[in-house]
Design a protein around this motif. Structure first.
Motif, mmCIF file in Angstrom:
data_model
loop_
_atom_site.group_PDB
_atom_site.id
_atom_site.type_symbol
_atom_site.label_atom_id
_atom_site.label_comp_id
_atom_site.label_asym_id
_atom_site.label_seq_id
_atom_site.Cartn_x
_atom_site.Cartn_y
_atom_site.Cartn_z
ATOM 1 N N VAL A 1 49.255 20.346 25.110
ATOM 2 C CA VAL A 1 48.595 19.836 23.901
ATOM 3 C C VAL A 1 48.384 20.978 22.903
ATOM 4 O O VAL A 1 48.721 20.864 21.717
ATOM 5 C CB VAL A 1 47.247 19.170 24.269
ATOM 6 N N THR A 2 47.853 22.103 23.383
ATOM 7 C CA THR A 2 47.587 23.234 22.483
ATOM 8 C C THR A 2 48.871 23.732 21.836
ATOM 9 O O THR A 2 48.946 23.925 20.622
ATOM 10 C CB THR A 2 46.949 24.399 23.287
ATOM 11 N N LEU A 3 49.902 23.923 22.684
ATOM 12 C CA LEU A 3 51.171 24.461 22.160
ATOM 13 C C LEU A 3 51.818 23.503 21.162
ATOM 14 O O LEU A 3 52.333 23.925 20.124
ATOM 15 C CB LEU A 3 52.139 24.732 23.321
ATOM 16 N N GLY B 1 58.841 13.765 30.786
ATOM 17 C CA GLY B 1 57.742 13.820 31.751
ATOM 18 C C GLY B 1 56.423 13.778 30.997
ATOM 19 O O GLY B 1 56.394 13.525 29.782
ATOM 20 N N ILE B 2 55.341 14.079 31.694
ATOM 21 C CA ILE B 2 54.022 13.925 31.075
ATOM 22 C C ILE B 2 53.882 14.773 29.806
ATOM 23 O O ILE B 2 53.396 14.286 28.781
ATOM 24 C CB ILE B 2 52.888 14.204 32.106
ATOM 25 N N SER B 3 54.348 16.008 29.823
ATOM 26 C CA SER B 3 54.165 16.859 28.642
ATOM 27 C C SER B 3 55.076 16.416 27.499
ATOM 28 O O SER B 3 54.665 16.417 26.335
ATOM 29 C CB SER B 3 54.382 18.337 28.980
ATOM 30 N N GLY B 4 56.296 15.992 27.818
ATOM 31 C CA GLY B 4 57.215 15.515 26.787
ATOM 32 C C GLY B 4 56.700 14.252 26.119
ATOM 33 O O GLY B 4 56.814 14.084 24.900
ATOM 34 N N ILE B 5 56.114 13.373 26.908
ATOM 35 C CA ILE B 5 55.566 12.122 26.358
ATOM 36 C C ILE B 5 54.425 12.425 25.387
ATOM 37 O O ILE B 5 54.371 11.888 24.275
ATOM 38 C CB ILE B 5 55.097 11.201 27.514
ATOM 39 N N MET B 6 53.535 13.323 25.798
ATOM 40 C CA MET B 6 52.404 13.664 24.929
ATOM 41 C C MET B 6 52.889 14.346 23.638
ATOM 42 O O MET B 6 52.377 14.072 22.552
ATOM 43 C CB MET B 6 51.411 14.563 25.669
ATOM 44 N N ALA B 7 53.900 15.206 23.788
ATOM 45 C CA ALA B 7 54.411 15.920 22.611
ATOM 46 C C ALA B 7 55.096 14.957 21.642
ATOM 47 O O ALA B 7 54.891 15.025 20.426
ATOM 48 C CB ALA B 7 55.391 17.011 23.043
ATOM 49 N N ILE C 1 57.292 23.554 26.861
ATOM 50 C CA ILE C 1 55.953 23.177 27.335
ATOM 51 C C ILE C 1 56.046 22.588 28.738
ATOM 52 O O ILE C 1 57.113 22.160 29.171
ATOM 53 C CB ILE C 1 55.277 22.148 26.391
ATOM 54 N N GLY C 2 54.913 22.565 29.440
ATOM 55 C CA GLY C 2 54.869 21.976 30.774
ATOM 56 C C GLY C 2 55.431 22.914 31.820
ATOM 57 O O GLY C 2 55.391 24.132 31.672
ATOM 58 N N SER C 3 55.990 22.339 32.894
ATOM 59 C CA SER C 3 56.410 23.198 34.013
ATOM 60 C C SER C 3 57.596 24.072 33.671
ATOM 61 O O SER C 3 57.790 25.107 34.284
ATOM 62 C CB SER C 3 56.747 22.408 35.270
#
Ligand code: ZN
Lengths: 91, 1001
Positions: free
Chosen positions: B478-480, B178-184, B461-463
């Motif tokens: 992002v911070t984590l 998802g969005i957080s996994g992609i950014m990570a 991270i994320g939800s």
């Protein structure tokens, strides 16, 4: 599945190892001098604790060397591995 | 396909490629990109199954792995059919055949549904309570219960599909795209970390992939458009591997994870052939980032299980991603803001939204305002008290909630609808985190369990870490991630994020109804049919632990593992018992997260690869000569060699007689062989065997008994002194590996000062044993230059020799009591030497014999087989082998234990012989031995360990262990069998040739 740092080979998968019970139980040098109770103490009595435990492991599907391990049985964290005959690096 | 349930402007489904499939025998159509669920819904099919206990009609409820109702049987082929498959996870392919489960004769007319009318009679644990007693009746009940319950059929033939296992090592594993996994994943890969990103869906993006809403924008574009560019940018990253259609099954300690990749399940039926169906990845990751998101909770209210009642976010995915309208007049029921996103999506796609029923007081968040501006009606502070419609919902009944939310008041409003979306808030997917040993904490504010402490190198991270708003998800992820990877990625530093914020939260685990609780049907676990009432009943009956309540009511124990129901079960228990939810703990989530096929678990280890098969160098000869084989550990050993129409008994009798009358030959290659060298080799043997070895001359053999430190017989075999510091030890076939390990253990840990080297040479030598009165004549023909005179080559000695210039070792040792020799030769020459011996022996009628005859011959002589006549409780004294215990040696393994108070008891079980009164009666091995037959309870004195009909003695013989047997020789005993009692006499254990005359015959 642990990742075990064999003191001779380095990090290997747990499936290559066998566990051999509690460490630092030395076979009595003069068994005949011992009473039944003393012999039974050596033969049968083993600790099974929750927390830091000293264990024997063998790299059975690798170098076949026995070594010792300090493992926390409550979270499976391996704190140290060291060769047979060496003093434990942790008390 | 109903055209009016499809919207046409859709980015994700290829509406130009039509796919035909069969559901319950009927041919239907969908598009490429559909799941079976979206295709069924597009065909206006909601009803796909019946519930487990009451057989109530159930429809598709979700859009992913949490689906509790819509499970089907896929395929009809006896080797490939698969039960319990979720329609929400089956990608549509040409030729797909699926049938509903748990309904008979059909999903629309179901006989078991009569249970529904009797449901007051079927409370929690009904099956346990009713059918447990009387126990004999279970056979009767079971037939009917299984027939009406039947959750799918197992395939009846072996699976034809191919499965695979592979290892994967990486610096960073990101679970969930998802969005957080992609950014990570992008952050990790850009910082030179070897990164793997896996997701169980067809494509990355999670729910943001289709989030096109004015309330959620990043840098002035819709969140989905921004994310699309991010996904595209991943292609240029060299360090990143992306695996879609890959679901994480298990997360073990030390960041060892198992993931299942689906490779062909989505392909057309004719494209699947000869391809690997699923691959199990065994992943070892240095660091793990969990970004598995959250799943929507249902709401628990009266009759909340009708087909057409779905999770609100699933309705949104069906419209926004699949372009499928789940209904034409949809109502939404919620306790949070996310249902308004669904309402707006439906409205934008031209679907009529009746109203949103919200249990909260009026709120003013951006998204709620937007919904109101679109003209969507909202019932604030209200609840649904009932739903109507048997096979599909057709109306709902709405009432106002009291201030405390404990009851409903006022006028009942009825609203027509053909679909109801429900949203009870969000549950972070913490399953993997807890599987890995992580501890959870509870956040009261929105009733969620969140990752707290972990021993492993991982973050969530994320939800799945409790961030539910878009801006929180991005900023905190992002911070984590930067902190966890110890990098400084500023790609996401100055993002402008617009995100609607939820301003009010309210949760009621069990929504009130105008009906009495006992009359209402508020379903918690949809698949196992447990209701709020069942939970309350369990609590009234005294169950307190969540694990006990779970088992008693079967809540959370169906194939979906209660993904949707667990939180409500906990909530209701906490409320009823008056404890705080955080204190109650949660149930344990066990792997696999979603079911794994057996195929994926075993991979290529099927058929002949299931286990190693060890064959001797002479194996092919045994096959050519029609031997029957016996499995001894991993070895295939020749068991007996039947001639035409010969039974096993007849073959063994013939072989046994021939071996004593003239000559027999045995393939003994499987015996363990350990080469022992070093200046302390003799001392070493002194310590491991019970007898003395220092004085054994070079060229001589000796039988040895090895004990455990507890004094019990462990293994035995003959060891030969080849040189001053060189021995070859033989062990039993089954004990070879363990004996080597044990010897190495002592050498490395107790006696490191000894100069001894051990090498297993079992596979390096073929061993051919020739026995019988003519064995000497045969060996003379095979090795003419070897002096076989008793003086030069007596019993228990060894000679180096050669056959056709190939060196070999010949031992004169015997396990049959006959004059016999053992030839040990390099494996590669084993078969040709065996054939040479057979050829040479023909004039003496040499008879190859197998393990069964070997066992019989040694039993005639009273020789033990460790593991058959011993079982880890027999000392050498028990075996009446006192002669083999050295009195002179100060110590050997097990010595001290031989005079423990327990081992010196007189009444221990001891090895004896048994002779039956009727010489033709052969005892059963394992049969019990008693001294009285009329007394009850009768004392079991021992049992038969070996038993044969001896053709050489023409009578039945047996070995047995009997309490105090040593002193009972000549006594009569009884062996009680099912239909008779056999009279026996205890004898000496040596039945034949007590003076060992045959050894030198
Ligand atoms: Zn090693």
């Amino acid at each position: 599945m642990f990742l075990i740092n064999c003191p001779y080979c380095g990090e290997r998968d747990q499936s290559e190892f066998t566990a051999g019970g509690e460490a630092h139980i030395v076979r009595p040098k003069q068994p005949t001098e011992l009473s039944d109770d003393q012999w039974a103490e050596f033969l049968f009595m083993r600790k099974n604790i929750k927390g830091i435990q000293f264990e024997r492991w063998s790299h059975a599907h690798g170098c076949r060397k026995w070594f010792n391990m300090v493992r926390d049985t409550s979270n499976d964290k391996i704190h140290a591995v060291y060769k047979m005959g060496e003093k434990p690096p942790i008390k | 396909m109903s055209k009016d349930l499809r919207i046409t402007n859709n980015k994700f489904i290829d509406q130009t490629t039509r796919i035909s499939f069969k559901f319950d025998g009927k041919t239907l159509y969908g598009f490429k990109g559909d799941t079976l669920a979206s295709a069924l819904l597009a065909n206006n099919i909601h009803l796909v199954g019946r519930s487990f206990k009451y057989h109530r009609p159930r429809g598709i409820m979700a859009c992913g792995s949490e689906e509790p109702n819509a499970i089907v049987q896929v395929g009809s082929d006896a080797s490939m059919t698969e039960p319990n498959t979720r329609v929400t996870e089956i990608e549509l392919y040409e030729g797909l055949e699926a049938t509903s489960q748990n309904c008979w004769p059909s999903v629309n007319f179901d006989i078991g549904a009569i249970n529904n009318f009797f449901s007051p009679l079927i409370p929690a644990a009904f099956y346990y309570k009713t059918f447990m007693w009387p126990a004999n009746f279970w056979k009767l009940y079971e037939y009917f219960i299984r027939k009406s319950a039947g959750l799918g059929k197992s395939p009846t033939k072996p699976d034809k599909d191919i499965y695979d296992h592979r290892y994967l090592h990486c610096d960073v594993l990101v679970v969930g795209g998802g969005i957080s996994g992609i950014m990570a994943a992008k952050t990790a890969a850009k910082n030179n970390l070897n990164t793997v990103l896996i997701d169980d869906k067809i494509n990355l993006g999670g729910t943001t992939l289709f989030q096109q809403n004015e309330c959620f924008k990043i840098n002035n574009t819709y969140s989905n458009e921004w994310l699309k560019k991010e996904i595209e940018s991943l292609n240029s990253l060299k360090n990143l591997t992306i695996k879609t259609r890959t679901s994480l099954a298990a997360y073990h300690s030390y960041n060892y994870l198992l993931a299942r990749e689906n490779l062909t399940d989505h392909l057309d039926i004719n494209e699947k052939k000869d391809k690997v169906r699923q691959r199990l990845w065994k992943i070892r990751a240095k660091k793990v980032i969990i970004s598995t998101g959250a799943m929507e909770r249902p709401l628990i209210f009266n009759n909340n299980d009708r087909p057409g009642i779905m999770l609100s976010s699933s309705i949104k995915k069906y419209i926004d991603y699949y372009g499928v309208k789940c209904g034409q007049k949809i109502s939404l029921f919620t306790n949070n803001d996310s249902a308004y996103e669904t309402a707006i999506s439906l409205n934008n796609s031209g679907v009529n939204v009746n109203s949103v029923i919200d249990i909260r007081d009026k709120t003013n968040s951006i998204i709620v305002k937007q919904a109101e501006e679109l003209g969507i009606k909202i019932h604030w502070k209200s609840s649904i008290v009932n739903t109507n419609g048997y096979k599909k919902i057709n109306s709902i009944e709405i009432m106002k909630l009291t201030d405390d939310g404990a009851a409903v008041v006022g006028e009942k409003i009825k609203e027509q609808c053909d679909c109801l979306g429900i949203s009870g808030g969000w549950t972070p997917r913490v399953h993997l985190f807890t599987q890995s040993g992580g501890k959870l904490k509870f956040r009261d504010e929105d009733n969620v369990f969140l990752p707290d402490k972990s021993e492993l190198d991982q973050i969530s991270i994320g939800s799945c870490n409790g961030d539910f708003e878009l801006d929180d998800v991005i900023k905190n992820s992002v911070t984590l991630t930067n902190k966890f990877l110890n990098v400084d990625n500023n790609d996401y530093e100055n993002l402008e994020i617009i995100s609607s914020k939820e301003t009010t939260k309210k949760n009621i685990w069990l929504l009130p109804s105008d009906k009495l609780l006992s009359k209402a049907k508020q379903f918690l676990d949809f698949q196992n049919d447990s209701t709020a009432n069942d939970i309350k009943l369990a609590l009234r009956e005294g169950f307190k632990s969540i694990e006990h309540v779970k088992r008693y009511t079967t809540t959370g124990m169906a194939t979906d593992q209660g993904k949707l129901s667990n939180m409500h079960a906990l909530g209701i228990i906490a409320e009823t018992a008056g404890v705080k939810m955080g204190e109650l703990g949660t149930t344990t989530f066990r792997p696999p997260y979603t079911p794994l096929t057996f195929g994926a678990i075993v991979g290529r280890n099927v058929g002949e690869f299931f286990d190693i098969t060890r064959k001797t160098p002479i194996h092919d000869w045994h096959v050519e000569n029609k031997a029957e084989f016996e499995n001894v550990g991993q070895w295939k050993r020749a068991w007996y060699y039947p001639k035409k129409n010969e039974s096993m008994h007849d073959a063994v009798q013939r072989e046994s007689k021939a071996a004593r009358d003239s000559a027999g030959m045995l393939d003994a290659s499987t015996l363990g062989k350990i080469d022992i060298q070093g200046t302390d080799a003799s001392e070493f043997l002194n310590r491991v065997y019970t007898n003395a070895w220092s004085k054994l001359e070079i060229g001589k053999c000796r039988y040895g008994l090895m004990l455990n430190e507890d004094g019990m017989v462990y293994d035995d075999g003959v060891t030969t002194r080849l040189g001053e510091n060189h021995y070859i030890m033989t062990t039993t076939t089954g004990g070879a590996a363990n004996v080597l390990s044990k010897l190495e253990d002592y050498l490395q840990t107790e006696w490191p000062e000894l100069d001894v080297y051990l090498t297993s040479v079992t596979d390096q030598f073929a061993t051919i044993s020739i026995c019988g009165p003519n064995s000497k004549k045969i060996l003379t023909k095979v090795i003419p230059d070897l002096d076989l005179s008793d003086k030069e080559f007596p019993h228990m000695s060894f000679k180096n020799a050669s056959i056709n210039n190939i060196k070999c070792r010949v031992m004169r040792i015997s396990f049959t009591g006959e004059h016999s020799y053992e030839i040990n030769i390099q494996s590669s020459f084993g078969k040709s030497v065996w054939e040479k011996c057979f050829e040479a022996g023909k004039e003496f009628n040499i008879t190859p014999y197998g393990t069964e005859t070997m066992h019989l011959l040694r039993a005639e002589k009273g020789f033990i087989i460790t593991g058959q006549d011993t079982d880890g409780t027999m000392t050498p004294v028990d075996l009446q082998m006192d002669w083999i215990i050295s009195k002179k040696k100060y110590d050997f393994i097990g010595k001290r234990s031989l005079y423990r108070s327990d081992t010196i008891r007189d009444d221990r079980k001891q090895l004896v012989g048994l002779i039956t009164e009727d010489p033709k009666e052969v005892l059963e091995e394992g049969a019990q031995i008693v001294s009285e037959i009329n007394k009850k309870p009768v004392e079991m004195l021992g049992h038969v360990t070996s038993s044969y009909f001896s053709p050489n003695l023409n009578k039945s013989i047996a070995l047995a262990v009997v309490k105090n047997g040593k002193n009972l020789k000549g006594h009569k005993m009884f062996v009680p069998m099912k239909n008779k009692t056999i009279n026996v006499t205890i004898t000496d254990s040596v039945f034949l040739d007590k003076d060992n005359k045959r050894l030198n015959a």
